[in-house]
Write an enzyme that holds these catalytic residues in place. Structure first.
Site, mmCIF file in Angstrom:
data_model
loop_
_atom_site.group_PDB
_atom_site.id
_atom_site.type_symbol
_atom_site.label_atom_id
_atom_site.label_comp_id
_atom_site.label_asym_id
_atom_site.label_seq_id
_atom_site.Cartn_x
_atom_site.Cartn_y
_atom_site.Cartn_z
ATOM 1 N N CYS A 146 0.835 -1.206 0.000
ATOM 2 C CA CYS A 146 0.000 0.000 0.000
ATOM 3 C C CYS A 146 0.871 1.258 0.000
ATOM 4 O O CYS A 146 1.439 1.614 -1.030
ATOM 5 C CB CYS A 146 -0.964 -0.033 1.183
ATOM 6 N N HIS B 144 -3.539 -5.283 -0.065
ATOM 7 C CA HIS B 144 -3.021 -5.852 1.183
ATOM 8 C C HIS B 144 -3.118 -7.381 1.126
ATOM 9 O O HIS B 144 -4.123 -7.956 1.569
ATOM 10 C CB HIS B 144 -3.828 -5.335 2.385
ATOM 11 N N GLU C 12 -1.820 -9.592 2.916
ATOM 12 C CA GLU C 12 -1.782 -10.254 4.223
ATOM 13 C C GLU C 12 -3.179 -10.626 4.720
ATOM 14 O O GLU C 12 -3.321 -11.538 5.545
ATOM 15 C CB GLU C 12 -1.093 -9.371 5.259
#
Length: 613
Positions: A400, A528, A530
């Protein structure tokens, strides 16, 4: 529908989320469909406007919901896809009731906490519990509800009262209460103190809820005499007092609960009709994962350069994704947090010791990650870290804001645009290489970002495309207000920095890379990754960073091109993935040429497939 309410006593942050997730994991391995609800008693509508210092990271769901980080635990443990309504807040409930009052739904009655607020809570729970959270679309059979905070908190009282009523709204066999409490063990005496647990259970029972199961959190295992004492004073059977002491990893918690007879308890208490005896390989993949975590010996150090490093929970999902990938490459993760401002020249003058310590950590690390964030503070430190990674060929992953920092660094130092910047920091910069998006509403902060699952289309050959299994497109979750300025993309790519992933309109840059010929791993994503990393299915960008950090990326990619690990329909089953991990875990770290085949469906989809985790 069966409901399991998880409450907490004595202190917050005691581990209710992990306990709730672990209970769900056990029941899912018993063949049940499980969903989760997290209740946060704060008045905020959602977690979107929180500072990370308040409650840790803001977790983002597929539908764009900005929720508490505990829902990330649920998704990772249960491998499900939750929705924004799986997170209930006082703000949401009151907003709903006030909207009903304004429409005249209450027919002129006085609107009160009881019954209107409590009824709204019960209706919300019943409706959300029925929403499918798995790919097969089946309605859940068990709903695990975590009540945030501690029993006795004033803001949580309407929820406690709602569940006091709810236990009669559904049958006795459909509702049970699990209370998680602290059993402190002062080092001065070495004894386990039960008074805090007695007090919290008394408070809970005084509110009209009696715990069916008490989970005692402690530093060391508690002895049977202590369990018996808690049983006597808290009105539960001795075998319903469970001890969960501090352990090597959260992966151990479901195993510890299962060993203490939780399956039999829930089967009898909720009449779940779970088949007995347990299969020979019951939870073997989870047990194998926990054993690997405990037994790995080699280490890999990754430096995280961020601005919220005082609170590790601010990067909870990033940490988990790094751990998943570290286990995949057979390494124990050492994650070093570096405050971004400590790398800046101003700190060198104000606090030279802090400055040199930060740079020492950065220099000794084997890989660097620059995660997301907002605002001006620490930006120059992040850019300095990016410069060091690019010039020293240190494996780098930007997430990001990390992508935006990498673009600014490249345009400043390679293209010689010394004043290049983001309009978030410098609105009048002559080189606005990062700009705000049309969706951004400067007057309204909550829910105005580009949120949720979006499609990224790969362009040409790239490192990440190979790590994702050579698919044409992927779905990942986003949370950002700013993006790379498309007006400068052509010039930036001509200088050598490639945008290998873009949105479907091809105007938004999603993935940035330097070629392998110039750097071993210099990758950044606007999304993102994750958020959808799983213990047995690590996120490809994070996996690439860890593989590069241990010097195994190139042979891994070479092997991925020649390996065929997919089934006839183009997807791998969970058993396929587990088999790959089990057979090849140790091979990743060998000094020879043996590398594992790539799990080709890690968090990916083809252009015609629906998203799966």
């Amino acid at each position: 529908m069966k409901y399991i309410l998880v409450t907490g006593g004595v202190i917050s942050g005691i581990g209710k989320g992990v306990i709730a997730s672990s209970i769900g994991t056990i029941l899912k391995h018993c063949g049940l469909h499980v969903t989760s609800i997290k209740i946060d008693p704060y008045i905020n509508i959602d977690a979107g406007t929180f500072s990370p210092f308040e409650h840790g990271e803001v977790f983002v769901l597929d539908d764009g919901g900005e929720v508490d980080l505990d829902l990330g635990n649920y998704e990772r443990f249960l491998d499900v896809t939750l929705h924004r309504d799986n997170n209930i807040t006082t703000g949401k409930i009151y907003q709903q009731v006030i909207e009903c009052e304004r429409r005249g739904d209450y027919l002129g009655k006085t609107v009160q906490v009881v019954p209107h607020i409590t009824d709204s809570i019960q209706d919300w729970v019943e409706n959300v519990a029925k929403i499918p959270v798995t790919d097969d679309g089946k309605e859940p059979e068990v709903c695990i509800i975590e009540l945030g905070g501690t029993i006795g908190d004033i803001e949580g009282m309407p929820f406690v009262e709602a569940f006091r009523q709810f236990q009669f709204r559904v049958s006795h066999e459909s509702f049970c209460c699990v209370h998680v409490s602290l059993v402190p063990q002062p080092k001065s005496t070495g004894e386990s103190k039960t008074k805090p647990t007695q007090a919290s259970v008394k408070e809970l029972r005084g509110s009209g809820l009696s715990p069916d199961l008490i989970v005692c959190r402690s530093e060391m295992p508690i002895i049977d005499e202590v369990k018996q004492k808690i049983s006597n004073f808290c009105h539960v059977k001795p075998d319903r007092v469970i001890c969960i002491h501090d352990c090597t990893s959260t992966y151990r918690v479901p195993l510890m609960l299962e060993e203490q007879g939780l399956i039999q308890f829930f089967s009898e208490r909720l009449q779940l009709n779970i088949a007995t005896p347990k299969p020979k390989k019951f939870m073997w993949k989870w047990r194998d994962l926990a054993d690997r975590h405990d037994n790995v010996r080699k280490v890999v150090e990754i430096a995280l350069v961020g601005k919220y490093t005082q609170l590790e929970d601010a990067y909870a999902s990033v940490t988990k994704a790094l751990q998943h990938s570290a286990l995949f490459v057979n390494r124990r993760l050492i994650l070093s947090f570096i405050e971004a401002t400590s790398l800046e020249e101003a700190t060198k003058i104000e606090n030279p010791v802090k400055y040199h310590q930060a740079w020492q950590i950065l220099c000794r690390s084997e890989g660097v990650i620059v995660p997301g964030g907002f605002g001006k503070r620490g930006m120059e430190g992040k850019i300095a870290a990016v410069t060091w990674c690019r010039t020293t060929r240190k494996p780098f992953l930007g997430i990001c804001l990390g992508l935006q920092a990498a673009v600014i660094e490249f345009t400043r130092n390679v293209m010689n645009w010394k004043d290049a910047n983001t309009t978030e920091i410098e609105p009048d910069t002559p080189y606005p290489v990062v700009i705000d998006m049309p969706e951004h509403n400067p007057g309204q902060m909550g829910g105005t970002m580009r949120l949720g699952k979006r499609t990224t289309v790969f362009h040409g050959d790239s490192i990440l495309k190979k790590l994702y299994g050579n698919v044409g497109a992927i779905d990942e979750r986003h949370r950002h207000r700013y993006e790379v300025n498309p007006q400068f993309v052509e010039k930036i790519e001509a200088a050598g920095l490639h945008f290998v992933g873009r949105d479907e309109s091809e105007t938004r840059m999603e993935i940035m890379e330097l070629p392998l010929s110039t750097h071993p791993y210099f990758v950044a994503t606007q999304y993102h990754p994750e958020y959808i990393s799983r213990p047995l299915k690590p996120s490809p960008p994070y996996l690439g960073l860890l593989l590069a950090a241990v010097g195994k990326l190139q042979p891994y990619l070479n092997n991925a091109m020649s390996s065929n690990t997919t089934s006839e329909d183009g997807e791998n089953s969970d058993d396929d993935i587990a088999g790959i991990l089990r057979r090849n875990f140790s091979n990743v770290s060998l000094t020879g040429n043996s590398t594992p085949p790539t799990p080709s469906h890690l968090s990916i989809k083809s252009p015609t497939q629906s998203h799966t985790d």
